[in-house]
Design a protein around this motif. Sequence first.
Motif, PDB file in Angstrom:
ATOM      1  N   VAL A  29      24.967  42.640  78.095  1.00  0.00           N
ATOM      2  CA  VAL A  29      25.895  42.583  76.970  1.00  0.00           C
ATOM      3  C   VAL A  29      25.166  42.744  75.651  1.00  0.00           C
ATOM      4  O   VAL A  29      24.052  42.268  75.487  1.00  0.00           O
ATOM      5  CB  VAL A  29      26.590  41.198  76.946  1.00  0.00           C
ATOM      6  CG1 VAL A  29      27.369  40.996  75.671  1.00  0.00           C
ATOM      7  CG2 VAL A  29      27.510  41.055  78.135  1.00  0.00           C
ATOM      8  N   SER A  30      25.761  43.420  74.720  1.00  0.00           N
ATOM      9  CA  SER A  30      25.301  43.320  73.341  1.00  0.00           C
ATOM     10  C   SER A  30      26.512  42.988  72.501  1.00  0.00           C
ATOM     11  O   SER A  30      27.640  43.157  72.923  1.00  0.00           O
ATOM     12  CB  SER A  30      24.668  44.622  72.893  1.00  0.00           C
ATOM     13  OG  SER A  30      25.622  45.633  72.912  1.00  0.00           O
ATOM     14  N   TRP A  31      26.311  42.490  71.299  1.00  0.00           N
ATOM     15  CA  TRP A  31      27.480  42.046  70.539  1.00  0.00           C
ATOM     16  C   TRP A  31      27.249  42.168  69.048  1.00  0.00           C
ATOM     17  O   TRP A  31      26.125  42.270  68.578  1.00  0.00           O
ATOM     18  CB  TRP A  31      27.846  40.609  70.880  1.00  0.00           C
ATOM     19  CG  TRP A  31      26.700  39.654  70.794  1.00  0.00           C
ATOM     20  CD1 TRP A  31      25.926  39.389  69.724  1.00  0.00           C
ATOM     21  CD2 TRP A  31      26.191  38.877  71.851  1.00  0.00           C
ATOM     22  NE1 TRP A  31      24.991  38.483  70.031  1.00  0.00           N
ATOM     23  CE2 TRP A  31      25.121  38.144  71.328  1.00  0.00           C
ATOM     24  CE3 TRP A  31      26.546  38.710  73.188  1.00  0.00           C
ATOM     25  CZ2 TRP A  31      24.390  37.260  72.103  1.00  0.00           C
ATOM     26  CZ3 TRP A  31      25.826  37.831  73.942  1.00  0.00           C
ATOM     27  CH2 TRP A  31      24.753  37.121  73.399  1.00  0.00           C
ATOM     28  N   VAL A  32      28.327  42.162  68.322  1.00  0.00           N
ATOM     29  CA  VAL A  32      28.265  42.038  66.868  1.00  0.00           C
ATOM     30  C   VAL A  32      29.264  40.986  66.439  1.00  0.00           C
ATOM     31  O   VAL A  32      30.304  40.819  67.060  1.00  0.00           O
ATOM     32  CB  VAL A  32      28.609  43.360  66.136  1.00  0.00           C
ATOM     33  CG1 VAL A  32      27.472  44.335  66.224  1.00  0.00           C
ATOM     34  CG2 VAL A  32      29.896  43.952  66.650  1.00  0.00           C
ATOM     35  N   LEU A  33      28.921  40.294  65.380  1.00  0.00           N
ATOM     36  CA  LEU A  33      29.826  39.290  64.843  1.00  0.00           C
ATOM     37  C   LEU A  33      30.793  39.991  63.911  1.00  0.00           C
ATOM     38  O   LEU A  33      30.382  40.747  63.044  1.00  0.00           O
ATOM     39  CB  LEU A  33      29.013  38.259  64.066  1.00  0.00           C
ATOM     40  CG  LEU A  33      29.792  37.087  63.529  1.00  0.00           C
ATOM     41  CD1 LEU A  33      30.199  36.183  64.670  1.00  0.00           C
ATOM     42  CD2 LEU A  33      28.952  36.332  62.536  1.00  0.00           C
ATOM     43  N   LEU A  34      32.063  39.767  64.093  1.00  0.00           N
ATOM     44  CA  LEU A  34      33.035  40.466  63.249  1.00  0.00           C
ATOM     45  C   LEU A  34      33.365  39.698  61.985  1.00  0.00           C
ATOM     46  O   LEU A  34      33.605  40.257  60.962  1.00  0.00           O
ATOM     47  CB  LEU A  34      34.306  40.739  64.040  1.00  0.00           C
ATOM     48  CG  LEU A  34      34.114  41.743  65.163  1.00  0.00           C
ATOM     49  CD1 LEU A  34      35.421  42.036  65.821  1.00  0.00           C
ATOM     50  CD2 LEU A  34      33.513  43.037  64.635  1.00  0.00           C
ATOM     51  N   GLU A  66      21.129  35.064  68.016  1.00  0.00           N
ATOM     52  CA  GLU A  66      21.419  35.713  66.723  1.00  0.00           C
ATOM     53  C   GLU A  66      22.054  37.071  66.954  1.00  0.00           C
ATOM     54  O   GLU A  66      21.697  37.769  67.906  1.00  0.00           O
ATOM     55  CB  GLU A  66      20.114  35.917  65.943  1.00  0.00           C
ATOM     56  CG  GLU A  66      19.729  34.698  65.151  1.00  0.00           C
ATOM     57  CD  GLU A  66      18.713  35.038  64.072  1.00  0.00           C
ATOM     58  OE1 GLU A  66      18.120  36.132  64.130  1.00  0.00           O
ATOM     59  OE2 GLU A  66      18.528  34.207  63.183  1.00  0.00           O
ATOM     60  N   MET A  67      22.965  37.442  66.085  1.00  0.00           N
ATOM     61  CA  MET A  67      23.590  38.764  66.210  1.00  0.00           C
ATOM     62  C   MET A  67      23.951  39.276  64.816  1.00  0.00           C
ATOM     63  O   MET A  67      23.921  38.537  63.832  1.00  0.00           O
ATOM     64  CB  MET A  67      24.821  38.674  67.100  1.00  0.00           C
ATOM     65  CG  MET A  67      25.907  37.782  66.550  1.00  0.00           C
ATOM     66  SD  MET A  67      27.160  37.443  67.772  1.00  0.00           S
ATOM     67  CE  MET A  67      26.389  36.113  68.674  1.00  0.00           C
ATOM     68  N   GLU A  68      24.285  40.556  64.783  1.00  0.00           N
ATOM     69  CA  GLU A  68      24.578  41.197  63.511  1.00  0.00           C
ATOM     70  C   GLU A  68      25.978  40.817  63.025  1.00  0.00           C
ATOM     71  O   GLU A  68      26.935  40.866  63.788  1.00  0.00           O
ATOM     72  CB  GLU A  68      24.502  42.701  63.748  1.00  0.00           C
ATOM     73  CG  GLU A  68      24.594  43.537  62.509  1.00  0.00           C
ATOM     74  CD  GLU A  68      24.652  45.024  62.879  1.00  0.00           C
ATOM     75  OE1 GLU A  68      24.121  45.407  63.943  1.00  0.00           O
ATOM     76  OE2 GLU A  68      25.249  45.756  62.101  1.00  0.00           O
ATOM     77  N   ASP A  69      26.070  40.411  61.741  1.00  0.00           N
ATOM     78  CA  ASP A  69      27.371  40.096  61.161  1.00  0.00           C
ATOM     79  C   ASP A  69      27.879  41.347  60.458  1.00  0.00           C
ATOM     80  O   ASP A  69      27.409  41.705  59.373  1.00  0.00           O
ATOM     81  CB  ASP A  69      27.209  38.938  60.155  1.00  0.00           C
ATOM     82  CG  ASP A  69      28.531  38.556  59.507  1.00  0.00           C
ATOM     83  OD1 ASP A  69      29.531  39.267  59.726  1.00  0.00           O
ATOM     84  OD2 ASP A  69      28.553  37.545  58.780  1.00  0.00           O
ATOM     85  N   VAL A  70      28.829  42.046  61.054  1.00  0.00           N
ATOM     86  CA  VAL A  70      29.268  43.327  60.500  1.00  0.00           C
ATOM     87  C   VAL A  70      30.084  43.164  59.222  1.00  0.00           C
ATOM     88  O   VAL A  70      30.310  44.129  58.509  1.00  0.00           O
ATOM     89  CB  VAL A  70      30.064  44.167  61.529  1.00  0.00           C
ATOM     90  CG1 VAL A  70      29.206  44.597  62.675  1.00  0.00           C
ATOM     91  CG2 VAL A  70      31.297  43.432  61.992  1.00  0.00           C
ATOM     92  N   THR A  71      30.537  41.950  58.934  1.00  0.00           N
ATOM     93  CA  THR A  71      31.309  41.751  57.700  1.00  0.00           C
ATOM     94  C   THR A  71      30.388  41.348  56.552  1.00  0.00           C
ATOM     95  O   THR A  71      30.831  41.134  55.436  1.00  0.00           O
ATOM     96  CB  THR A  71      32.375  40.645  57.883  1.00  0.00           C
ATOM     97  OG1 THR A  71      31.708  39.428  58.215  1.00  0.00           O
ATOM     98  CG2 THR A  71      33.373  40.996  58.952  1.00  0.00           C
ATOM     99  N   ASN A  72      29.103  41.187  56.834  1.00  0.00           N
ATOM    100  CA  ASN A  72      28.187  40.707  55.810  1.00  0.00           C
ATOM    101  C   ASN A  72      26.910  41.557  55.803  1.00  0.00           C
ATOM    102  O   ASN A  72      25.821  41.061  56.058  1.00  0.00           O
ATOM    103  CB  ASN A  72      27.877  39.226  56.094  1.00  0.00           C
ATOM    104  CG  ASN A  72      27.491  38.485  54.839  1.00  0.00           C
ATOM    105  OD1 ASN A  72      27.293  39.108  53.784  1.00  0.00           O
ATOM    106  ND2 ASN A  72      27.349  37.183  54.937  1.00  0.00           N
TER     107      ASN A  72
END
Length: 568
Positions: free
Chosen positions: A22-27, A540-546
């Motif tokens: 799995v990979s993910w991004v924070l929305l 930790e994951m990427e926050d795409v809104t920030n």
Amino acid sequence: MHPLQCVLRMQRCQSWGPLASVSWVLLRTCRAHSGLPSTACSSPERQQEDGVWKDFSSRLATGPTFQHFLRHASVPQEKPSSEVDDPPPYLTVDELSGRQRKVYLETYGCQMNVNDTEIAWSILQKSGYLRTSNLQEADVILLVTCSIREKAEQTIWNRLQQLKVLKSKRLRSRVPLKIGILGCMAERLKEEILNREKMVDILAGPDAYRDLPRLLAVAKSGQQAANVLLSLDETYADVMPVQMSPSATSAFVSIMRGCDNMCSYCIVPFTRGRERSRPVASILEEVRKLSEQGLKEVTLLGQNVNSFRDTSEVQFNNAVSTNLSRGFSSNYKTKQGGLRFAHLLDQVSRIDPEMRIRFTSPHPKDFPDEVLQLIHERDNICKQIHLPAQSGSSRVLEAMRRGYSREAYVELVHHIRESIPGVSLSSDFIAGFCGETEEDHFQTVSLLQEVQYNMGFLFAYSMRQKTRAYHRLKDDIPEEVKLRRLEELITVFREEATKANKAFVGCTQLVLVEGLSKRSATDLCGRNDGNLKVIFPDAEMEDVTNSGLRVRAQPGDYVLVKDFSLHQ
Ligand code: 5AD
Ligand code: SF4
């Protein structure tokens, strides 16, 4: 983004425990949550109380009896929440107050009961009670009960035996422990509970929670008190339920109560009364408040949630009437006018596009095209439908008075899947209903195979007094046969759900984070759109809104879980 190893486990699907990549991004990150009012507080002024209650007891000695409360207690109708009820002639406002006595609430049964517990607590809190999560320090213990099957009631009888011990220890205390039975079991058994268990002090049926302060005030004097009146219009519209968990990301919102369907096996119409819907405006107001508090998911609740029909204003009666699902009929005369479920769903889903909307429990007969279309079109209405079939045999469905045949049900399933691609389906089934043959049972097995539900709730038939089946049919399937058939249904359901849920693997899932996984401190858990439980590493994951900042996901965040694949 880094591909990561994680586990995605599907609820109720033990045979399938895949490892996944799995990979993910924070929305988005969550907003502040509202806190629960504190339950810690100083103890009541007992001495003053003693005098007041002695006086009250003497007044009551010549006053009303238990029968009086059964016959004359009325359920006050909608009042602004700030308004305190007028006390009855034998109580003062002071006597009606909880005076910081501590209440312990325990919930059994369905999600309606979870919501009812919040309503009951909201009423008691306004009346001056405190909440405790510690059974030992409670002054009042209230069990919110279920009657749907014999087993649910047996659980309560057993619990009462344990509470008896606790109560006897407190007999000589200045504040004796009071015990109350709330909800469906109070409604079904009424005085029988008080006669059988002398230690029960109060009974309150599902429409009598506004009366709890009075019932508890009477009980404080040593009398038993009950209100089991059912109402034609009580919806607790003005009572804002108090959320149990301050960290919750989702809430239940009750939109209608009761049931007019009269399926032949079901006790609900007798315990919860006639169908009535809450005014749309009050529902929208509650959902708006929940959105402002930062909640990210609302589940609209009702015994027949999609039969919703708000008739609270005259002009609503001119509303265009909606159709039943194709090939379905109802056990009652078609109801005309009123604002229907599609209208409500449309309005609720517009309040906050970031807030997920679910609803339960619906009846298959009330899925007109406008409801399906709306679920398809609106991003925040979850693509998940509970479609209780109960049986796969048309003969048994008729005996159950469900208002559809197997063929009509299957056609509806196809129509739903065409209208809402990717929809998750769940269902309820009863094994061993009156007169069910092996061939009927096989029809249910084959329906499970044909539909391949994502989730399921399966039960052995439990005969309930008062129901049509109790009066007209014979509970003739031996217990061991019911249980064997139930086991067979569970096995087939699991096999089919495993196949159905594999379809999610490899697809990106939008997961609403609920918190840490119970199974591992290094994992988070949440739910996908289809309401399946998803577990994934707390990393930790990427926050795409920030602007791509790297963060840890928090409860209330949406996370995109993708590149999912099965590792056997
Ligand atoms: N026995 C067994 N299961 C029942 N249900 C309702 N009444 C009974 C009963 N008498 C099941 C139905 C319903 C679910 C909430 O409980 O499947 O959809
Ligand atoms: Fe149980 Fe039905 Fe009452 Fe819910 S409504 S508590 S399921 S009997």
